[in-house]
Design a protein around this motif. Structure first.
Motif, mmCIF file in Angstrom:
data_model
loop_
_atom_site.group_PDB
_atom_site.id
_atom_site.type_symbol
_atom_site.label_atom_id
_atom_site.label_comp_id
_atom_site.label_asym_id
_atom_site.label_seq_id
_atom_site.Cartn_x
_atom_site.Cartn_y
_atom_site.Cartn_z
ATOM 1 N N ASP A 145 0.934 -1.052 0.022
ATOM 2 C CA ASP A 145 -0.038 -0.043 0.042
ATOM 3 C C ASP A 145 0.792 1.272 0.117
ATOM 4 O O ASP A 145 2.071 1.283 0.028
ATOM 5 C CB ASP A 145 -0.773 -0.089 1.202
ATOM 6 C CG ASP A 145 -0.295 0.175 2.546
ATOM 7 O OD1 ASP A 145 0.833 0.280 2.583
ATOM 8 O OD2 ASP A 145 -0.967 -0.174 3.496
ATOM 9 N N GLY A 146 0.285 2.522 0.208
ATOM 10 C CA GLY A 146 0.940 3.581 -0.044
ATOM 11 C C GLY A 146 1.915 3.819 1.179
ATOM 12 O O GLY A 146 2.844 4.751 1.070
ATOM 13 N N GLU A 183 -0.464 -1.590 -7.387
ATOM 14 C CA GLU A 183 -0.199 -0.523 -6.270
ATOM 15 C C GLU A 183 -0.468 0.590 -6.618
ATOM 16 O O GLU A 183 -1.114 1.725 -5.570
ATOM 17 C CB GLU A 183 1.496 -0.706 -6.006
ATOM 18 C CG GLU A 183 1.812 -1.952 -5.172
ATOM 19 C CD GLU A 183 3.322 -2.144 -5.157
ATOM 20 O OE1 GLU A 183 3.845 -2.898 -4.618
ATOM 21 O OE2 GLU A 183 3.928 -1.218 -5.902
ATOM 22 N N HIS A 184 -0.377 1.441 -8.085
ATOM 23 C CA HIS A 184 -0.832 2.617 -8.378
ATOM 24 C C HIS A 184 -2.101 2.653 -8.273
ATOM 25 O O HIS A 184 -2.565 3.782 -7.731
ATOM 26 C CB HIS A 184 -0.204 2.657 -9.768
ATOM 27 C CG HIS A 184 1.210 3.179 -9.862
ATOM 28 N ND1 HIS A 184 1.950 2.940 -11.093
ATOM 29 C CD2 HIS A 184 2.277 3.284 -9.030
ATOM 30 C CE1 HIS A 184 3.330 3.079 -10.694
ATOM 31 N NE2 HIS A 184 3.352 3.397 -9.611
ATOM 32 N N LEU A 187 -3.127 3.451 -4.671
ATOM 33 C CA LEU A 187 -2.657 4.508 -4.030
ATOM 34 C C LEU A 187 -3.584 5.619 -4.719
ATOM 35 O O LEU A 187 -4.020 6.626 -4.040
ATOM 36 C CB LEU A 187 -1.189 4.803 -4.803
ATOM 37 C CG LEU A 187 -0.574 6.236 -4.270
ATOM 38 C CD1 LEU A 187 -0.491 6.258 -2.790
ATOM 39 C CD2 LEU A 187 0.718 6.153 -4.894
ATOM 40 N N LYS A 191 -6.673 8.243 -2.520
ATOM 41 C CA LYS A 191 -6.733 9.767 -2.567
ATOM 42 C C LYS A 191 -8.296 10.389 -2.624
ATOM 43 O O LYS A 191 -8.466 11.484 -2.729
ATOM 44 C CB LYS A 191 -5.856 10.286 -3.697
ATOM 45 C CG LYS A 191 -4.337 9.911 -3.659
ATOM 46 C CD LYS A 191 -3.538 10.459 -4.563
ATOM 47 C CE LYS A 191 -2.187 10.306 -4.647
ATOM 48 N NZ LYS A 191 -1.120 10.758 -5.642
#
Length: 211
Positions: A145-146, A183-184, A187, A191
């Motif tokens: 994760d982030g 993953e991107h 992320l 947001k």
């Protein structure tokens, strides 16, 4: 008989799990493009579970279906998750599982176990042959994760014969790329509000690894 409440909870999990939401379309895209079976795995504290899969190569039995648990000390999909846990987590795991760790060839002592995990983590990809199912190869990369916490892994599942006909480094690069795209997606989703839909990453063109 599975009750309606269990089915409802499963549907809610699949709709709200950030890993599943970010990965479900990507793994199907790449599996179809490459002709390669892909499995998505999740880590839940003391278990590694098959979260989803895309299985275009039916010459290989669908060995793991969503929800099924897997051995944590065997197979690329589990080892790459294990290697990306924190040192304190690994020490705790070793204290409770020293014998199983020795039997799995991951180290006779805590120091050897930690060194082996560091080696796997540094490589970024784990490849195993016949550890879970005879005749099959797993090529796995971690998904974080982030905050760099490991959530699970993504893994190619193919026969040893198919694996030997392909470029090992190219396969490692592709599985790392898929993990990075997932993953991107996670992320990006973090947001936005929890209820906002995740925009799946646009997959790039990939080489076809058909047997």
């Amino acid at each position: 008989v599975i009750g309606s409440r269990v089915i409802e909870l499963e549907m809610l999990k699949r709709e709200n799990d950030p890993l599943l939401r970010a990965a479900r379309y990507l793994i199907r895209y790449y599996a179809d493009c490459m002709g390669m079976n892909i499995m998505l795995c999740s880590y839940y504290g003391d278990k590694v579970l098959c979260a989803d899969n895309a299985w275009p190569d039916h010459s290989i039995p669908e060995i793991y279906k969503p929800g099924r648990s897997m051995p944590i000390f065997k197979g690329a999909m589990a080892k790459v998750i294990l290697a990306n846990l924190s040192p304190s987590q690994l020490k705790s795991i070793h204290s409770w599982n020293a014998e199983r760790i020795r039997e799995s060839g991951l180290g006779e002592t805590l120091e050897e176990f930690l060194a082996r995990m560091a080696e796997i983590r540094s490589a970024g990809v784990t490849i195993t042959q016949g550890e879970v199912v005879d005749g099959l190869v797993g090529i796995a990369a971690p998904i974080r994760d982030g905050e760099e916490r490991v959530l699970g892994s993504v893994v190619f599942v193919l026969s040893i014969e198919h694996f030997n006909s392909l470029e090992r480094d190219a396969l490692a690069q592709e599985i790392r790329h898929i993990a990075s795209e997932i993953e991107h997606g996670i992320l990006r989703a973090s947001k936005f509000a929890a209820t906002a839909p995740i925009a799946a990453a646009r997959p790039r063109r990939v080489p076809v690894y058909r047997g």
